[in-house]
Design a protein around this motif. Structure first.
Motif, PDB file in Angstrom:
ATOM      1  N   THR A  89      15.012  70.961  46.166  1.00 58.21           N
ATOM      2  CA  THR A  89      14.808  70.997  47.613  1.00 58.21           C
ATOM      3  C   THR A  89      14.027  72.232  48.035  1.00 58.21           C
ATOM      4  N   GLY A  90      14.132  73.307  47.272  1.00 56.36           N
ATOM      5  CA  GLY A  90      13.437  74.539  47.644  1.00 56.36           C
ATOM      6  C   GLY A  90      12.057  74.692  47.024  1.00 56.36           C
ATOM      7  N   LEU A  91      11.604  73.710  46.253  1.00 55.29           N
ATOM      8  CA  LEU A  91      10.313  73.822  45.574  1.00 55.29           C
ATOM      9  C   LEU A  91       9.169  73.356  46.467  1.00 55.29           C
ATOM     10  N   ASN A  92       8.037  74.023  46.318  1.00 53.15           N
ATOM     11  CA  ASN A  92       6.837  73.521  47.000  1.00 53.15           C
ATOM     12  C   ASN A  92       6.331  72.304  46.231  1.00 53.15           C
TER      13      ASN A  92
ATOM     14  N   THR B  92       3.652  71.617  44.479  1.00 56.03           N
ATOM     15  CA  THR B  92       3.114  71.871  43.138  1.00 56.03           C
ATOM     16  C   THR B  92       4.236  72.061  42.124  1.00 56.03           C
ATOM     17  N   ASP B  93       5.212  72.895  42.474  1.00 55.74           N
ATOM     18  CA  ASP B  93       6.325  73.148  41.559  1.00 55.74           C
ATOM     19  C   ASP B  93       7.213  71.909  41.399  1.00 55.74           C
ATOM     20  N   ALA B  94       7.370  71.142  42.481  1.00 56.05           N
ATOM     21  CA  ALA B  94       8.158  69.904  42.388  1.00 56.05           C
ATOM     22  C   ALA B  94       7.490  68.925  41.427  1.00 56.05           C
ATOM     23  N   LYS B  95       6.172  68.806  41.498  1.00 55.54           N
ATOM     24  CA  LYS B  95       5.462  67.914  40.570  1.00 55.54           C
ATOM     25  C   LYS B  95       5.624  68.380  39.127  1.00 55.54           C
ATOM     26  N   LEU B  96       5.618  69.702  38.924  1.00 57.06           N
ATOM     27  CA  LEU B  96       5.825  70.240  37.578  1.00 57.06           C
ATOM     28  C   LEU B  96       7.208  69.846  37.060  1.00 57.06           C
ATOM     29  N   GLU B  97       8.240  70.035  37.870  1.00 55.50           N
ATOM     30  CA  GLU B  97       9.608  69.718  37.459  1.00 55.50           C
ATOM     31  C   GLU B  97       9.853  68.221  37.312  1.00 55.50           C
ATOM     32  N   LEU B  98       9.271  67.412  38.197  1.00 56.31           N
ATOM     33  CA  LEU B  98       9.599  65.986  38.260  1.00 56.31           C
ATOM     34  C   LEU B  98       8.626  65.072  37.525  1.00 56.31           C
ATOM     35  N   ILE B  99       7.409  65.533  37.294  1.00 50.74           N
ATOM     36  CA  ILE B  99       6.407  64.673  36.647  1.00 50.74           C
ATOM     37  C   ILE B  99       5.899  65.277  35.344  1.00 50.74           C
ATOM     38  N   THR B 100       5.307  66.471  35.415  1.00 51.71           N
ATOM     39  CA  THR B 100       4.646  67.071  34.250  1.00 51.71           C
ATOM     40  C   THR B 100       5.613  67.214  33.075  1.00 51.71           C
TER      41      THR B 100
ATOM     42  N   LEU C 132      16.511  65.786  50.215  1.00 48.41           N
ATOM     43  CA  LEU C 132      15.168  66.005  49.700  1.00 48.41           C
ATOM     44  C   LEU C 132      14.137  65.826  50.801  1.00 48.41           C
ATOM     45  N   GLY C 133      13.001  66.487  50.633  1.00 47.72           N
ATOM     46  CA  GLY C 133      11.909  66.315  51.578  1.00 47.72           C
ATOM     47  C   GLY C 133      11.086  65.088  51.235  1.00 47.72           C
ATOM     48  N   ASP C 134      10.122  64.790  52.082  1.00 48.00           N
ATOM     49  CA  ASP C 134       9.314  63.581  51.905  1.00 48.00           C
ATOM     50  C   ASP C 134       8.571  63.555  50.576  1.00 48.00           C
ATOM     51  N   PHE C 135       7.947  64.659  50.194  1.00 53.68           N
ATOM     52  CA  PHE C 135       7.158  64.615  48.957  1.00 53.68           C
ATOM     53  C   PHE C 135       8.058  64.517  47.731  1.00 53.68           C
ATOM     54  N   GLN C 136       9.262  65.119  47.761  1.00 54.26           N
ATOM     55  CA  GLN C 136      10.174  64.974  46.626  1.00 54.26           C
ATOM     56  C   GLN C 136      10.634  63.520  46.503  1.00 54.26           C
TER      57      GLN C 136
END
Length: 141
Positions: A35-38, A40-48, A73-77
């Motif tokens: 929830t606290g990730l921007n 870019t960092d959310a994509k790293l944690e959740l996709i990459t 969670l926010g919209d992008f997450q």
């Protein structure tokens, strides 16, 4: 299958579990509150990081929210999880029904982590939840 002294699984341990019919899900690499990730960092944690693991063990379809964050969670997450995964499990205790949101699935806990506790949990819910579980599993076929 019995875990080795090291509590972490290596690639061969995971492959063995898959061969035995287990599904391997993803839970982020660093167990960071997402929830606290921007973005870019959310994509790293959740996709990459998921893609890196998929190169070693194959397709990963399921997600488990760290810290039970699924309700905030926010919209992008939410968008990332909905696009990358077939479903997600929460830390909310309870049964699943065929009408539940696939990205906010509840789960049953094993109280003491023992095999006997796990068996008792499964035996206790088998009859009660048969229709609920069948409704959800049919959605993945």
């Amino acid at each position: 299958w019995t875990p080795k002294k090291n509590i972490y699984l290596n690639k061969n341990d995971i492959i063995d579990l898959i061969k035995m019919g287990h599904e391997i899900g993803f839970h982020t690499q660093t167990h960071t509150p997402i929830t606290g990730l921007n973005e870019t960092d959310a994509k790293l944690e959740l996709i990459t990081n998921k893609k890196k693991l998929e190169k070693k063990i194959g397709k990963i379809r399921y997600f488990s929210y760290p810290f039970g964050e699924e309700m905030s969670l926010g919209d992008f997450q939410d968008s990332i999880i909905n696009e990358e995964y077939d479903c997600a499990v929460t830390t909310i205790e309870g049964f699943v029904s065929h009408s539940d949101d696939l990205y906010k699935l509840k789960r049953l806990s094993v109280v003491d982590g023992s095999i006997s506790s796990f068996a008792a949990t499964i035996e206790g819910v088998r009859g009660i939840a048969a229709n609920s579980y069948q409704g959800v599993s049919k959605r993945f076929i």
